[in-house]
Design a protein around this motif. Structure first.
Motif, PDB file in Angstrom:
ATOM      1  N   ARG A 123      12.682  -9.375  48.875  1.00 44.13           N
ATOM      2  CA  ARG A 123      12.980  -9.296  47.429  1.00 44.13           C
ATOM      3  C   ARG A 123      13.904 -10.445  47.000  1.00 44.13           C
ATOM      4  N   HIS A 134      17.850  -9.434  32.267  1.00 44.33           N
ATOM      5  CA  HIS A 134      17.216  -9.118  33.559  1.00 44.33           C
ATOM      6  C   HIS A 134      17.849  -9.987  34.648  1.00 44.33           C
ATOM      7  N   GLY A 186       3.505  -7.507  47.670  1.00 44.38           N
ATOM      8  CA  GLY A 186       3.672  -6.530  46.593  1.00 44.38           C
ATOM      9  C   GLY A 186       4.021  -7.250  45.304  1.00 44.38           C
ATOM     10  N   ILE A 187       4.396  -6.484  44.302  1.00 46.29           N
ATOM     11  CA  ILE A 187       4.843  -7.068  43.035  1.00 46.29           C
ATOM     12  C   ILE A 187       6.291  -6.643  42.832  1.00 46.29           C
ATOM     13  N   ASP A 188       7.114  -7.596  42.434  1.00 44.17           N
ATOM     14  CA  ASP A 188       8.550  -7.334  42.312  1.00 44.17           C
ATOM     15  C   ASP A 188       8.877  -6.669  40.974  1.00 44.17           C
ATOM     16  N   GLY A 189      10.132  -6.259  40.838  1.00 42.44           N
ATOM     17  CA  GLY A 189      10.603  -5.616  39.621  1.00 42.44           C
ATOM     18  C   GLY A 189      10.414  -6.479  38.379  1.00 42.44           C
ATOM     19  N   CYS A 190      10.423  -7.787  38.557  1.00 48.24           N
ATOM     20  CA  CYS A 190      10.327  -8.725  37.434  1.00 48.24           C
ATOM     21  C   CYS A 190       8.913  -9.234  37.232  1.00 48.24           C
ATOM     22  N   GLY A 191       7.953  -8.766  38.069  1.00 40.34           N
ATOM     23  CA  GLY A 191       6.561  -9.166  37.893  1.00 40.34           C
ATOM     24  C   GLY A 191       6.088 -10.246  38.844  1.00 40.34           C
ATOM     25  N   HIS A 198       3.793 -15.954  36.451  1.00 34.80           N
ATOM     26  CA  HIS A 198       4.331 -14.948  37.374  1.00 34.80           C
ATOM     27  C   HIS A 198       3.294 -14.432  38.365  1.00 34.80           C
ATOM     28  N   VAL A 253      15.655  -5.268  29.905  1.00 32.27           N
ATOM     29  CA  VAL A 253      16.486  -4.252  30.569  1.00 32.27           C
ATOM     30  C   VAL A 253      17.924  -4.380  30.081  1.00 32.27           C
ATOM     31  N   LEU A 254      18.731  -3.366  30.376  1.00 29.14           N
ATOM     32  CA  LEU A 254      20.170  -3.447  30.123  1.00 29.14           C
ATOM     33  C   LEU A 254      20.823  -4.259  31.246  1.00 29.14           C
ATOM     34  N   ALA A 311       8.639 -13.809  31.888  1.00 28.36           N
ATOM     35  CA  ALA A 311       7.708 -12.743  32.269  1.00 28.36           C
ATOM     36  C   ALA A 311       8.427 -11.452  32.648  1.00 28.36           C
ATOM     37  N   CYS A 312       9.722 -11.518  32.933  1.00 28.15           N
ATOM     38  CA  CYS A 312      10.444 -10.294  33.303  1.00 28.15           C
ATOM     39  C   CYS A 312      10.622  -9.407  32.071  1.00 28.15           C
ATOM     40  N   GLY A 313      10.750  -8.100  32.292  1.00 23.92           N
ATOM     41  CA  GLY A 313      10.848  -7.157  31.186  1.00 23.92           C
ATOM     42  C   GLY A 313      12.256  -7.038  30.621  1.00 23.92           C
TER      43      GLY A 313
END
Lengths: 340, 340
Positions: free
Chosen positions: B46, B132, B184-189, B156, B109-110, B105-107
């Motif tokens: 990660r 993020h 896999g795909i990470d939390g940020c895409g 991404h 977030v707080l 590309a990341c979502g």
């Protein structure tokens, strides 16, 4: 290491993290029905003891004197999420006792329920003692102290008569003298007893079916079953596995979480108690393990399983809203319990 | 189970929870110096890969073209906490590129930094993509794409030339072809590659001392060392173990965390790389384990240890402000490594 691999966390079907632990299923007569991993090691049951810690409230007559509602009794057994409904009920209950938030020994915190915490902050407010997940339990102790005319001072310390009484009740259910075991201090300031996981399972089974206990104690426990079953949202809150399990099964499964990876479930109709400890203290793994055990015991029908799907097989969603993994019972363990 | 008991969590000196895991110390020539637990199992490193994922930025010439500052390069390697300083620097960097938050590309977030998140909510705002923890890494990718005149669309996704380039650079450091391993795909895409923990240790050692790599790659890595050492607060943030380790040791220990219990440390002067995976994915245990290994290697002097005390032996404080427990290296493991 004598733990069982109970839960796996995957990312695109490759296992990323692993949760080991131990679990036991006991019956109310004191027998171990099944177990996985080391059930002799000491655990801190933490909040999993709360329903048993509310027995004094009914048994002493305090609940009758103050005409506690089902919701209040459920809240006395709760680790509530600090939603407005919980906060309001603690406040009105304290008010009826002639007490205020200042009498609670637990510290000021933000609600555990994320939306409630964000709303609070957005409205310029801060966390308070009412929001503490233990504030219902504390209000229960204050109620019994008033009823028995015991001092409220330092009611949270192990030396206080109420805490001594609680340890005696817990010892009765667990079948061992808890005063002879190591003791810690809980997040809310109350004593945090230890016991082998096995004894937590036995105590939970006796809470499920208290027939072997004294009649007064048994009646108090039946009253708590009724209160929790009628008001499942007050023992935890919206979206929680505890409230949803209690609600969906209409009281056939009375679950309770404890900090650091503990969860228990009392099955009144079957007289069974389940206790799970995830050795690393993880919250995300304990309920997945519990639900796998309940399924293994045939305690959930298809409709119930469908309603509990988000707890049975939680998905991991990333910041882009994409499902990237899941939390599931470990395949090796599932194989073992489904052939068992 | 072939993991080592690395970290214990106590309550009033009784162990409440246990964290197992694996760890490896490698040198830059490809040798294993020491290891504990199973280091052959696949891990998702990660965000521990982020400093290596910033190599393209320097190597490609993008960093020179856009005159990136030390702070921006450190931010490109970061899992930042979303403090105002991080958010502002990502925004101004994007602005210099002629881009906006919408290109990330990341979502949304707080901020991970609690005080920053609370301030944001209290001022009526919400989380955004700038907050993020990966927004610096993403801005780095956008910078290289602009410099190399590659499309920004879907930058991404694993198929994008930049992600393919990144996998080649990572494979060079790890000494294996990561494209042949599960992904896999990470939390940020972004793609989340896997590798045995051993290879993560080797890659970290080669990042510490890149002499065996091509000269261009080595120079890029030295530039990143310099940037992180000069701006340690931009690679994580105030109070974080990563920033404080980098700062206190003046760049002698370049640590980096990854989600799900991963942490690495590159020791440039000694040409060593350390990689740790806590098998349950816990954050609280990884840094305690890393600091015990650093101490075991003699990488911290007394003054540094004193400054890092809160990370070496974190205490558990309850809601009443009382210290009720601690997080510490497991006694059984300490005994092993101190006699080793």
């Amino acid at each position: 290491m004598s733990y069982e691999l109970l839960v796996e966390v995957t990312r695109n079907s490759t296992v990323e993290s692993r949760h080991y632990g131990a679990a036991v299923v006991c019956d109310f007569k004191g027998n171990v029905v099944e177990s996985w991993g080391d059930i002799e090691s000491l655990v801190f049951p933490r909040s999993a003891l709360k329903p048993m810690l509310a027995i004094h409230l009914v048994e002493s007559g305090a609940s009758d004197q103050y005409a506690l509602s089902d919701a209040e009794l459920s809240l006395a057994c709760s680790s509530h999420q600090g939603e407005m409904m919980h906060q309001n009920l603690v406040a009105s209950w304290l008010n009826r006792l002639g007490l205020t938030e200042e009498h609670l020994a637990c510290g000021a915190v933000l609600p555990e329920h994320t939306e409630s915490a964000h709303e609070l902050l957005a409205s310029g407010q801060h966390g308070c003692r009412l929001h503490h997940n233990c504030s219902g339990k504390h209000t229960g102790f204050l109620t019994t102290a008033l009823h028995l005319d015991i001092t409220l001072d330092n009611y949270h310390l192990v030396e206080h008569p109420l805490q001594q009484l609680s340890l005696e009740i817990l010892s009765d259910l667990a079948g061992i003298n808890l005063k002879q075991y190591p003791m810690g201090i809980d997040g809310c300031g109350l004593p945090a007893p230890t016991m082998p996981l096995l004894q937590l399972g036995l105590a939970t089974a006796r809470f499920a079916n208290p027939r072997e206990l004294s009649d007064t104690r048994a009646q108090a426990i039946y009253r708590l079953h009724e209160a929790i079953t009628n008001e499942p949202l007050y023992i935890a809150g919206h979206g929680s596995v505890v409230s949803e399990l209690n609600e969906v099964t209409k009281g056939a499964v009375l679950a309770k979480t404890g900090a650091e990876g503990v969860v228990t479930a009392a099955l009144p109709e079957r007289g069974l108690g389940i206790a799970v400890k995830i050795v690393d203290g993880s919250s995300r793994a304990r309920s997945v393990a519990l639900l796998a055990i309940l399924d293994h015991l045939g305690a959930l029908n298809d409709e119930e399983k469908q309603q509990l799907q988000t707890h049975i097989a939680p998905t991991i969603v990333n910041s882009r809203g994409l499902t990237v993994g899941e939390i599931r019972p470990a395949k090796s363990w599932l194989k073992k319990i489904s052939s068992g």
